[in-house]
Design an enzyme around this catalytic site. Sequence first.
Site, PDB file in Angstrom:
ATOM      1  CG  ASN A  29      49.047   6.383  48.729  1.00  0.00           C
ATOM      2  OD1 ASN A  29      48.646   7.498  49.434  1.00  0.00           O
ATOM      3  ND2 ASN A  29      49.610   5.850  48.229  1.00  0.00           N
ATOM      4  CB  SER A  42      52.821   6.102  61.733  1.00  0.00           C
ATOM      5  OG  SER A  42      54.625   6.183  61.617  1.00  0.00           O
ATOM      6  CE1 TYR A  65      49.755  12.618  57.953  1.00  0.00           C
ATOM      7  CE2 TYR A  65      50.502  11.481  56.268  1.00  0.00           C
ATOM      8  CZ  TYR A  65      49.697  11.349  57.922  1.00  0.00           C
ATOM      9  OH  TYR A  65      48.943  10.451  57.956  1.00  0.00           O
ATOM     10  N   GLY A 113      37.573  11.288  61.354  1.00  0.00           N
ATOM     11  CA  GLY A 113      37.865  10.590  60.225  1.00  0.00           C
ATOM     12  C   GLY A 113      37.689  10.226  59.694  1.00  0.00           C
ATOM     13  N   GLY A 142      40.545  11.326  66.747  1.00  0.00           N
ATOM     14  CA  GLY A 142      40.070  11.519  64.993  1.00  0.00           C
ATOM     15  C   GLY A 142      38.748  10.929  64.969  1.00  0.00           C
TER      16      GLY A 142
END
Length: 352
Positions: free
Chosen positions: A204, A145, A175, A34, A31
């Site tokens: 977040n 995680s 998710y 990302g 990833g």
Amino acid sequence: SVSYVNAINRDSANEVRPMSDWSEKTVLVTGGSGFLGSHLVRELSNEGADVISVARSQLASDNLSTSGSGVQSLQMDLLDSLAVTTLCNDNQPSIDVLFHCAALDGNAAFKRLHPAEIVTNNVRLASNVLEAARLSGIRDVVLVSTAEIYALGAQNPVSEADDFTKLFSFPGDGYVLSKVMIEMMGHVYVEQFGLRIYLPRPTNLYGPGDFSGAERGRVIPTMLGKILAGDEVDIWGDGKQSRTFINVEDAARAILLMVDKQRIGPLNIATKESITIEELARRLFELAGKPDRIRFDTSKPSGHRGRILDVDSLYDILDFAPRPFATGLAETVPWYVQLREEQAHGSLGNVP
């Protein structure tokens, strides 16, 4: 947890390798194009590591200038277990750490519409990565995680021990469920195969480099997209629900320190600040130089009221202070303004 304590006790002092000098290390990042992955790639590259960045697309990392002399960017379908295993085998014995960031994610609406797809893809991705690591002899694996795994019934502040092993409720969120299952997989790979599994649980994330679109966008880029377009911002509920954010660059640095310090197992990645969704929207309007245009939709669910994470363990290992949220937002908004200008001219360009 007991699994990770046992793993640490099984390792002799000679087997535990300090990671403070990344210039001597080779790392694999899944990833890597990302949001978090691209920042990890850049941080590792800046520290002098040889980085193998693997993703379906390298768009984001190219625009964040993560591709350098020490970065090898590869496009690969990580759902192809043979391809992942071959990649790891072909680069052994040089890979010191595998950072698994690849995951299917999205906003609340996307998660409600695609729960089975999210679970299936994310568990398959993690399974392929863990098996490839085991078969090729990579012992240090970071499974990114999320702080969303904590049950809403947990009492604030939420420590790393207050997870699904202590209090679990079926979330109905593909998710979250996938991350719980992946952490469970990490536990059993520790027990049976002796892997050293790191489980950062970030709250977040925000900051430059988040290219997520309207369907899957996080709250800050979604709000900013509407604000910069001159549209109204819709907030579900009364806007009093609070959230905690951490700048993505600070999160990436914290995860590297987690490995530096051999902090095996789960670790909350967050700051000590929180903000309500209403206050967040008003602050974004102000930073964008636009008048507030907010509509509260009280017919829609507002989500959980707030979750405060215990970050004492994180702050014990940090050698830097995560930037205040106000500072991080002030740095982030101009990036999105410039990105929008680039898009208006028909090219993303090389957005800093």
